[in-house]
Design a protein around this motif. Structure first.
Motif, PDB file in Angstrom:
ATOM      1  N   LEU A   2       0.844  -1.191   0.000  1.00 26.41           N
ATOM      2  CA  LEU A   2       0.000   0.000   0.000  1.00 26.41           C
ATOM      3  C   LEU A   2       0.881   1.243   0.000  1.00 26.41           C
ATOM      4  O   LEU A   2       1.712   1.414   0.888  1.00 26.41           O
ATOM      5  CB  LEU A   2      -0.894  -0.020   1.238  1.00 26.41           C
ATOM      6  N   ARG A   6      -1.657   6.591   0.268  1.00 30.12           N
ATOM      7  CA  ARG A   6      -2.993   6.024   0.443  1.00 30.12           C
ATOM      8  C   ARG A   6      -3.282   5.636   1.890  1.00 30.12           C
ATOM      9  O   ARG A   6      -4.341   5.130   2.189  1.00 30.12           O
ATOM     10  CB  ARG A   6      -3.158   4.767  -0.428  1.00 30.12           C
ATOM     11  N   ARG A   7      -2.335   5.847   2.807  1.00 33.05           N
ATOM     12  CA  ARG A   7      -2.531   5.464   4.204  1.00 33.05           C
ATOM     13  C   ARG A   7      -3.198   6.577   4.994  1.00 33.05           C
ATOM     14  O   ARG A   7      -2.817   7.740   4.907  1.00 33.05           O
ATOM     15  CB  ARG A   7      -1.200   5.114   4.860  1.00 33.05           C
ATOM     16  N   GLY A  42      -8.154  10.582  -3.911  1.00 36.31           N
ATOM     17  CA  GLY A  42      -7.767   9.179  -3.837  1.00 36.31           C
ATOM     18  C   GLY A  42      -8.243   8.536  -2.552  1.00 36.31           C
ATOM     19  O   GLY A  42      -8.433   9.215  -1.546  1.00 36.31           O
ATOM     20  N   PRO A  43      -8.438   7.234  -2.569  1.00 37.48           N
ATOM     21  CA  PRO A  43      -8.914   6.535  -1.373  1.00 37.48           C
ATOM     22  C   PRO A  43      -7.841   6.506  -0.290  1.00 37.48           C
ATOM     23  O   PRO A  43      -6.646   6.468  -0.584  1.00 37.48           O
ATOM     24  CB  PRO A  43      -9.212   5.132  -1.881  1.00 37.48           C
ATOM     25  N   LEU A  44      -8.277   6.538   0.959  1.00 36.68           N
ATOM     26  CA  LEU A  44      -7.378   6.410   2.099  1.00 36.68           C
ATOM     27  C   LEU A  44      -7.750   5.154   2.861  1.00 36.68           C
ATOM     28  O   LEU A  44      -8.928   4.868   3.068  1.00 36.68           O
ATOM     29  CB  LEU A  44      -7.489   7.615   3.032  1.00 36.68           C
ATOM     30  N   ALA A  74      -7.449  -1.727  -3.220  1.00 35.62           N
ATOM     31  CA  ALA A  74      -7.378  -0.266  -3.159  1.00 35.62           C
ATOM     32  C   ALA A  74      -7.397   0.349  -4.549  1.00 35.62           C
ATOM     33  O   ALA A  74      -7.874   1.473  -4.733  1.00 35.62           O
ATOM     34  CB  ALA A  74      -6.119   0.176  -2.404  1.00 35.62           C
ATOM     35  N   ARG A  75      -6.916  -0.381  -5.532  1.00 33.84           N
ATOM     36  CA  ARG A  75      -6.912   0.127  -6.914  1.00 33.84           C
ATOM     37  C   ARG A  75      -8.330   0.271  -7.470  1.00 33.84           C
ATOM     38  O   ARG A  75      -8.575   1.090  -8.344  1.00 33.84           O
ATOM     39  CB  ARG A  75      -6.114  -0.806  -7.814  1.00 33.84           C
ATOM     40  N   ALA A  79     -12.270   7.362  -5.692  1.00 36.33           N
ATOM     41  CA  ALA A  79     -11.348   8.358  -5.140  1.00 36.33           C
ATOM     42  C   ALA A  79     -11.860   9.003  -3.860  1.00 36.33           C
ATOM     43  O   ALA A  79     -11.075   9.583  -3.109  1.00 36.33           O
ATOM     44  CB  ALA A  79     -11.068   9.437  -6.184  1.00 36.33           C
TER      45      ALA A  79
END
Length: 118
Positions: A2, A6-7, A42-44, A74-75, A79
């Motif tokens: 990861l 993205r964290r 983007g996703p967290l 996560a991909r 977003a």
């Protein structure tokens, strides 16, 4: 693995995902997911591994495995997603394949529930 970007790091983000999001439980992990249209960078993904999982060695192993298991789903996340993966005590003894399946299925189930709420 990861990516660091993205964290999830802020407690405010953790709180929003856990309290206001959809939940999907599996045998080794509980997934909390919320969608926030106002943020689209983007996703967290955040991890919660409590002392109930085991000592520091076991907790760190579970964290590394969760980070690896979360990289692929996560991909596919939108977003605007905030995701918290909360490890259950069974995660300490589960093999990586089972943990990966639980994370993948949990994320997809929580995403479907969060999308229904909108």
């Amino acid at each position: 693995m990861l990516p660091a970007a993205r964290r999830m790091r802020r407690s405010f983000d953790f709180e929003r995902a856990v309290r206001g999001g959809a939940r999907a439980g599996r045998s080794t992990v509980v997934v909390h997911l919320t969608r926030e249209p106002e943020r689209a960078d983007g996703p967290l993904i955040g991890l919660v591994v409590s002392k109930a999982v085991g000592n520091a060695v076991h907790r760190n192993l579970v964290k590394r495995r969760l980070r690896g298991a979360a990289a692929t789903p996560a991909r596919d996340l939108p977003a605007d997603a905030l995701v918290v993966l909360r490890a259950l005590p069974a995660a300490a003894t589960a093999d990586y394949g089972r943990l990966e399946r639980d994370v993948d299925r949990g994320i997809h189930k929580a995403l479907a529930r969060a999308t229904e709420r909108r």
